[in-house]
Design a protein around this motif. Sequence first.
Motif, PDB file in Angstrom:
ATOM      1  N   HIS A 183       0.869  -1.172   0.000  1.00 53.15           N
ATOM      2  CA  HIS A 183       0.000   0.000   0.000  1.00 53.15           C
ATOM      3  C   HIS A 183       0.912   1.229   0.000  1.00 53.15           C
ATOM      4  CE1 HIS A 183      -3.606  -2.472   0.897  1.00 53.15           C
ATOM      5  NE2 HIS A 183      -2.703  -3.257   1.439  1.00 53.15           N
ATOM      6  N   SER A 184       0.783   2.052  -1.031  1.00 55.93           N
ATOM      7  CA  SER A 184       1.838   3.012  -1.330  1.00 55.93           C
ATOM      8  C   SER A 184       1.294   4.340  -1.826  1.00 55.93           C
ATOM      9  CB  SER A 184       2.753   2.402  -2.410  1.00 55.93           C
ATOM     10  OG  SER A 184       3.671   3.338  -2.907  1.00 55.93           O
ATOM     11  N   ILE A 185       2.033   5.406  -1.522  1.00 57.32           N
ATOM     12  CA  ILE A 185       1.857   6.701  -2.170  1.00 57.32           C
ATOM     13  C   ILE A 185       3.154   6.983  -2.912  1.00 57.32           C
ATOM     14  CG2 ILE A 185       1.607   9.184  -1.839  1.00 57.32           C
ATOM     15  CD1 ILE A 185      -0.098   8.611   0.602  1.00 57.32           C
ATOM     16  N   ALA A 186       3.068   7.257  -4.191  1.00 55.92           N
ATOM     17  CA  ALA A 186       4.264   7.494  -4.987  1.00 55.92           C
ATOM     18  C   ALA A 186       5.073   8.655  -4.422  1.00 55.92           C
ATOM     19  CB  ALA A 186       3.874   7.779  -6.436  1.00 55.92           C
ATOM     20  N   GLY A 187       6.365   8.413  -4.196  1.00 59.10           N
ATOM     21  CA  GLY A 187       7.247   9.447  -3.675  1.00 59.10           C
ATOM     22  C   GLY A 187       7.304   9.527  -2.167  1.00 59.10           C
ATOM     23  N   SER A 188       6.620   8.632  -1.465  1.00 59.31           N
ATOM     24  CA  SER A 188       6.632   8.621   0.000  1.00 59.31           C
ATOM     25  C   SER A 188       7.614   7.562   0.507  1.00 59.31           C
ATOM     26  CB  SER A 188       5.234   8.312   0.529  1.00 59.31           C
ATOM     27  OG  SER A 188       4.942   6.929   0.348  1.00 59.31           O
ATOM     28  N   GLY A 205       5.148   4.913 -10.316  1.00 63.54           N
ATOM     29  CA  GLY A 205       4.610   6.075 -11.012  1.00 63.54           C
ATOM     30  C   GLY A 205       5.196   7.367 -10.462  1.00 63.54           C
ATOM     31  N   PRO A 206       4.831   8.505 -11.038  1.00 61.16           N
ATOM     32  CA  PRO A 206       5.406   9.792 -10.644  1.00 61.16           C
ATOM     33  C   PRO A 206       5.088  10.152  -9.193  1.00 61.16           C
ATOM     34  CG  PRO A 206       4.234   9.963 -12.739  1.00 61.16           C
ATOM     35  CD  PRO A 206       3.878   8.632 -12.157  1.00 61.16           C
ATOM     36  N   GLN A 207       6.079  10.779  -8.527  1.00 62.19           N
ATOM     37  CA  GLN A 207       5.858  11.226  -7.155  1.00 62.19           C
ATOM     38  C   GLN A 207       4.785  12.299  -7.123  1.00 62.19           C
ATOM     39  OE1 GLN A 207       6.696  14.397  -5.791  1.00 62.19           O
ATOM     40  NE2 GLN A 207       7.570  15.253  -7.648  1.00 62.19           N
ATOM     41  N   GLN A 208       4.085  12.390  -5.993  1.00 61.76           N
ATOM     42  CA  GLN A 208       2.895  13.233  -5.883  1.00 61.76           C
ATOM     43  C   GLN A 208       3.088  14.512  -5.070  1.00 61.76           C
ATOM     44  OE1 GLN A 208      -0.566  11.083  -4.558  1.00 61.76           O
ATOM     45  NE2 GLN A 208      -0.081   9.262  -5.759  1.00 61.76           N
ATOM     46  N   PHE A 209       4.305  14.744  -4.601  1.00 61.89           N
ATOM     47  CA  PHE A 209       4.470  15.810  -3.617  1.00 61.89           C
ATOM     48  C   PHE A 209       5.050  17.097  -4.202  1.00 61.89           C
ATOM     49  CE2 PHE A 209       4.738  11.774  -1.368  1.00 61.89           C
ATOM     50  CZ  PHE A 209       3.788  11.950  -0.377  1.00 61.89           C
ATOM     51  N   TYR A 210       6.161  16.987  -4.887  1.00 61.13           N
ATOM     52  CA  TYR A 210       6.954  18.160  -5.231  1.00 61.13           C
ATOM     53  C   TYR A 210       6.613  18.673  -6.622  1.00 61.13           C
ATOM     54  CZ  TYR A 210       9.611  16.290  -1.309  1.00 61.13           C
ATOM     55  OH  TYR A 210       9.971  15.801  -0.082  1.00 61.13           O
ATOM     56  N   THR A 211       6.399  19.978  -6.717  1.00 60.09           N
ATOM     57  CA  THR A 211       6.157  20.634  -8.003  1.00 60.09           C
ATOM     58  C   THR A 211       7.366  21.446  -8.435  1.00 60.09           C
ATOM     59  OG1 THR A 211       5.139  22.539  -6.895  1.00 60.09           O
ATOM     60  CG2 THR A 211       3.677  20.748  -7.589  1.00 60.09           C
ATOM     61  N   GLN A 212       8.401  21.498  -7.569  1.00 54.19           N
ATOM     62  CA  GLN A 212       9.626  22.230  -7.882  1.00 54.19           C
ATOM     63  C   GLN A 212      10.816  21.323  -7.599  1.00 54.19           C
ATOM     64  OE1 GLN A 212       7.655  26.204  -5.809  1.00 54.19           O
ATOM     65  NE2 GLN A 212       9.859  25.935  -5.690  1.00 54.19           N
ATOM     66  N   ASP A 213      11.891  21.547  -8.345  1.00 59.37           N
ATOM     67  CA  ASP A 213      13.124  20.799  -8.072  1.00 59.37           C
ATOM     68  C   ASP A 213      13.745  21.248  -6.761  1.00 59.37           C
ATOM     69  OD1 ASP A 213      12.916  19.317 -10.406  1.00 59.37           O
ATOM     70  OD2 ASP A 213      14.120  20.749 -11.563  1.00 59.37           O
ATOM     71  N   PHE A 214      13.585  22.554  -6.447  1.00 52.94           N
ATOM     72  CA  PHE A 214      14.171  23.088  -5.215  1.00 52.94           C
ATOM     73  C   PHE A 214      13.262  24.172  -4.658  1.00 52.94           C
ATOM     74  CE2 PHE A 214      16.982  25.676  -2.606  1.00 52.94           C
ATOM     75  CZ  PHE A 214      17.640  24.702  -1.890  1.00 52.94           C
ATOM     76  N   TYR A 215      13.156  24.187  -3.324  1.00 54.82           N
ATOM     77  CA  TYR A 215      12.299  25.151  -2.630  1.00 54.82           C
ATOM     78  C   TYR A 215      13.185  26.133  -1.851  1.00 54.82           C
ATOM     79  CZ  TYR A 215       8.332  22.226  -3.814  1.00 54.82           C
ATOM     80  OH  TYR A 215       7.372  21.524  -4.511  1.00 54.82           O
ATOM     81  N   GLU A 216      13.173  27.376  -2.277  1.00 57.13           N
ATOM     82  CA  GLU A 216      13.939  28.409  -1.592  1.00 57.13           C
ATOM     83  C   GLU A 216      13.257  28.798  -0.290  1.00 57.13           C
ATOM     84  OE1 GLU A 216      16.783  29.471  -2.515  1.00 57.13           O
ATOM     85  OE2 GLU A 216      16.940  29.067  -4.681  1.00 57.13           O
TER      86      GLU A 216
END
Length: 221
Positions: free
Chosen positions: A6-11, A206-217
């Motif tokens: 049981h999984s969330i992609a990117g967790s 499948g694709p991770q579901q969390f990050y919309t940016q490569d880096f967060y300033e």
Amino acid sequence: MAAILHSIAGSRSFRVNWLLHELGEKVEIVPYAIMDGSLQHPEFKAKSPARRVPALELDGRVLYESGAIVQYLCETRTGHSLMPAIDSDERSGWLQWIHYAETIGAGVQNLNMQHLFLPKEWMKSPTVMGIETKRLAIALKAVETALQDGRSYLLASGFSAADVMMGFTLESASRYVRFDGYPQTSQYLARIKARAAYQAAEAAEGPQQFYTQDFYELPEA
């Protein structure tokens, strides 16, 4: 019979997915999403009391803590070199890295909450973000130091499940701390992501579901 993950992609469930691929174990992935209420379904709550992934159905039981699952898989599966023997000089280091991954993971989780999951800007604290980013940067120094002697992985003997625990964590940490100042860690992460089992696990999840940016300033205080 395939394991059911049981999984969330990117967790954190990616650790288990990846390790199962390293072990050559068959796995069926049941996907969830963090914001759609699926983690609150009674069937899932019966498998994971904290209502979080991963939850792994295997060997007639359900396990729901990623570090425990990683150690259980290493102890119950044979024909691999992912865990040093109990009497090995590397065993204590292996255990240390298995759990140190969550020291780093705690910092990532705190920053995820601030940057990603608090819905209103007034809820977020630039001060907390700054403190947690600094703490994460400090924690990463231990990994950089461990790799200074030219080793490719955390243990001198080579790749192990400790790298599975740490690799996922570093991928997330790189969203908040620039790895320019951690050259050994950056190369280590690239080696890990090039592994066939890592890439197969990514494709399965499948694709991770969390990050919309490569880096967060960090925002201005």
